[in-house]
Design a protein around this motif. Structure first.
Motif, PDB file in Angstrom:
ATOM      1  N   ASP A 158      -2.421  -8.731  16.492  1.00 50.64           N
ATOM      2  CA  ASP A 158      -1.216  -9.098  16.533  1.00 50.64           C
ATOM      3  C   ASP A 158      -0.218  -7.812  17.015  1.00 50.64           C
ATOM      4  OD1 ASP A 158      -1.849 -11.764  15.938  1.00 50.64           O
ATOM      5  OD2 ASP A 158      -1.287 -11.642  14.041  1.00 50.64           O
ATOM      6  N   MET A 159      -0.742  -6.683  16.403  1.00 51.21           N
ATOM      7  CA  MET A 159      -0.100  -5.449  16.663  1.00 51.21           C
ATOM      8  C   MET A 159       0.310  -5.229  18.141  1.00 51.21           C
ATOM      9  SD  MET A 159      -0.906  -1.766  15.243  1.00 51.21           S
ATOM     10  CE  MET A 159      -0.040  -1.856  13.546  1.00 51.21           C
ATOM     11  N   ILE A 161       1.788  -0.109  10.203  1.00 47.77           N
ATOM     12  CA  ILE A 161       2.880  -0.665  11.184  1.00 47.77           C
ATOM     13  C   ILE A 161       3.220   0.236  12.319  1.00 47.77           C
ATOM     14  CG2 ILE A 161       3.680  -2.187   9.241  1.00 47.77           C
ATOM     15  CD1 ILE A 161       5.920   0.023   8.911  1.00 47.77           C
ATOM     16  N   ALA A 195       0.632  -1.094  -0.051  1.00 50.04           N
ATOM     17  CA  ALA A 195      -0.098   0.085  -0.012  1.00 50.04           C
ATOM     18  C   ALA A 195       0.913   1.163   0.005  1.00 50.04           C
ATOM     19  CB  ALA A 195      -0.972  -0.045   1.228  1.00 50.04           C
ATOM     20  N   ILE A 240      -6.549  -2.068  20.944  1.00 44.70           N
ATOM     21  CA  ILE A 240      -7.390  -3.341  20.372  1.00 44.70           C
ATOM     22  C   ILE A 240      -6.416  -4.539  20.637  1.00 44.70           C
ATOM     23  CG2 ILE A 240      -8.546  -3.833  18.460  1.00 44.70           C
ATOM     24  CD1 ILE A 240      -9.643  -1.302  19.893  1.00 44.70           C
TER      25      ILE A 240
END
Ligand code: NAI
Length: 248
Positions: free
Chosen positions: A192-193, A94, A65, A189
């Motif tokens: 995985d991050m 990211i 992106a 939230i």
């Protein structure tokens, strides 16, 4: 009857996490889904199959992106395949955290390019299609730290504040063409991050949340569904914080 019947959505970075939850929810509401991620690997194929189970049209596209040309090409492919773009969710993102004194130029550039320039790339490619249709809903994934700032995340916070300025400006530029643009600012939230954060950091975050829990990707997907649907047809240029009432 779904809230998004007959609409086509593009969601970036949707092989997993919040993007995936949004894709599944949109599909449950009847939308056709074109999603992107860096790789369309086994996991992304699984996501594609889960979306297809709702009986909608779906395709996952491998695309970075942050790359302007790749984005123009992938949007052209999507338009050829799906015929229209009603909803664009700029979700790919990211982190590369670090204190400013120690932050490298590469850390800064990577986060700004993936989190913010990507949204420019996709909006730039999708706007002509939405202008022709005289309708569209653009949703930029910001963050509470884009609203408040966060020590150790200058690059990330700046990118997420940029997502708000971008959404508000687009709302003003193309509102007269029936196109809306809004931002969602999620709090903490569980994905995985955030799994990468230490238990201490997670405990610190939890203390700041009146609802006393981390959010789920589905909490974000609910608000993203509202903003994508005609239920929000008079809502534009807004930032909706979805953060359990967090006090930063
Ligand atoms: P995640 O790391 O689980 O998923 C992000 C997805 O984006 C991954 O599938 C990844 O491969 C993809 N991606 C990364 N770089 C890409 C690129 N250059 N091109 C295409 N795809 C790319 O993250 P999560 O938690 O689902 O986050 C989604 C969005 O929500 C991000 O923009 C993030 O900054 C934002 N957000 C997340 C919060 C959280 O607590 N998890 C809080 C606030 C905002």
């Amino acid at each position: 009857m779904g809230l998004l019947n007959g609409k086509t959505a593009i969601i970036t970075g949707a092989a997993r996490g919040i993007g995936k939850a949004i894709a599944l929810r949109y599909a449950a509401e009847g939308a056709n889904i074109a999603f992107t991620d860096l790789l369309i690997d086994e996991n992304a194929k699984k996501t594609e199959a889960e979306i297809a189970a709702f009986g909608v049209k779906v395709k996952g596209y491998a695309s970075n992106a942050a790359n302007f040309e790749e984005t123009a090409n992938v949007v052209a492919e999507i338009v050829k395949e799906f015929g229209r773009v009603d909803i664009l969710v700029n979700n790919a993102g990211i982190t590369k955290d670090g204190l400013m004194m120690r932050m490298s130029e590469a850390q800064w550039d990577a986060v700004i390019n993936v989190n913010l320039k990507s949204a420019f790339n996709f909006i730039h490619a999708c706007l002509p299609v939405m202008m022709r249709q005289k309708s569209g809903s653009i949703i930029n994934m910001s963050s509470v730290v884009g609203v408040h700032g966060n020590a150790g995340q200058a690059n990330y916070s700046a990118s997420k504040a940029g997502m708000i300025g971008l959404a508000k400006s687009i709302a003003q530029e193309v509102g007269s063409r029936g196109i809306r643009a809004n931002a969602i600012a999620p709090g903490f939230i569980i994905t995985d991050m955030t799994a990468a954060l230490s238990d201490e950091v997670k405990a610190e975050w939890a203390k700041k949340i009146p609802l006393r829990r981390g959010g789920t990707p589905e909490d974000i997907a609910d608000v993203a569904t509202f903003l994508a649907s005609d239920m929000s047809s008079y809502v534009s240029g807004q930032v909706i914080q979805v953060d359990g009432g967090m006090n930063m």
